[in-house]
Motif scaffolding. Structure first.
Motif, short mmCIF file in Angstrom:
data_model
loop_
_atom_site.label_atom_id
_atom_site.label_comp_id
_atom_site.label_asym_id
_atom_site.label_seq_id
_atom_site.Cartn_x
_atom_site.Cartn_y
_atom_site.Cartn_z
N TYR A 1 31.51 -20.49 16.52
CA TYR A 1 30.83 -20.56 15.23
C TYR A 1 31.89 -20.78 14.15
O TYR A 1 33.06 -20.44 14.32
CB TYR A 1 30.10 -19.24 14.92
N GLN B 1 32.50 -19.92 9.99
CA GLN B 1 32.01 -19.17 8.85
C GLN B 1 32.78 -19.56 7.61
O GLN B 1 33.97 -19.25 7.48
CB GLN B 1 32.13 -17.66 9.11
N GLN C 1 29.24 -17.40 3.37
CA GLN C 1 28.13 -17.88 4.20
C GLN C 1 28.08 -17.13 5.52
O GLN C 1 29.03 -16.46 5.92
CB GLN C 1 28.32 -19.38 4.49
N GLY C 2 26.95 -17.27 6.20
CA GLY C 2 26.87 -16.73 7.54
C GLY C 2 27.48 -17.70 8.53
O GLY C 2 27.68 -18.88 8.23
N PRO C 3 27.81 -17.21 9.72
CA PRO C 3 28.36 -18.10 10.75
C PRO C 3 27.39 -19.23 11.11
O PRO C 3 26.17 -19.01 11.16
CB PRO C 3 28.59 -17.17 11.94
#
Lengths: 113, 114
Positions: free
Chosen positions: B35, B37, B41-43
């Protein structure tokens, strides 16, 4: 596609206050729902999860109930502590998407003594 | 160690250079996810491996990004001709299998492209 919308922060609370962080989702299938927490200087950790409608996940005094009718998974804690200061992420995973996680943007919570 | 290990923890590189980020998952975990990030922000999902094969690379932003997992354990995320917009924390997670089990995250690699 799958998406998660969570309450924007930052949130600042006094110790022993009630905390709620709203989370709603959009999914094509029947997702599992999660809350992850990121404490300062640490990696993402699973806080709690629920895998089907009306399930309640709970851990460390936090709770969240999977509400299919409102597509929500709000996080609550009745009495927060300074040690709960962290960034909280709502997320979902779906079998149709190989269980990869879709995250919200995160909510920063600061608890003051 | 018992958890997911990512190295390096921090990487600063010049624009245009090539970088490799390493992930060592929990022993026995067959599923591995990368992921990204960005700040605030979110992943966001990049790529998923089941064993040695990339089962889903739909999140890779462009062909400068590539990842491998040749022996079904350690994975390397490779970024060619880095750009300033690649600056982010790159997270790796592993799970026992894909059947809805808990994903364990590493601490991430913070990549800064200058």
């Amino acid at each position: 596609g799958d998406s998660v919308t969570q309450m924007e922060g930052p949130v600042t609370l006094s110790e022993e206050a009630f905390l709620t962080i709203n989370c709603t989702y959009t999914a094509t299938g029947y997702p599992s729902l999660f809350w992850y927490v990121q404490y300062p200087g640490e990696g993402l950790q699973l806080l709690l999860k629920a895998t089907k409608a009306d399930d309640k996940g709970s851990n460390k005094g936090f709770e969240a109930t999977y509400r299919k009718e409102t597509t929500s998974f709000h996080l609550e804690k009745g009495s927060v502590q300074v040690s709960d200061s962290a960034v909280y992420f709502c997320a979902l995973s779906d079998r149709a998407n190989d269980y990869k996680l879709s995250f919200g943007a995160g909510t920063t919570v600061t608890v003051r003594a | 160690g018992a958890g997911v290990s990512q190295t390096p923890s921090n990487k600063v590189t010049e624009k245009g250079k090539y970088v490799e980020l390493r992930c060592d998952p929990i022993s026995g975990h067959t599923a591995l996810y990368w992921y990204r990030q960005s700040l605030g922000q979110g992943p966001e999902f990049l790529i998923y491996f089941q064993g040695t094969g990339a089962a889903d690379d739909s999140g890779l932003p462009n062909d400068r990004f590539f990842a491998v997992r040749p022996e079904g354990s350690v994975s390397t995320l490779k970024i060619q001709r880095t750009e300033r917009g690649d600056s982010a924390v790159y997270l790796c997670a592993s799970s026992l299998n894909t059947a809805n089990t808990e994903a364990f995250f590493g601490q991430g690699t913070r990549l800064t492209v200058v």
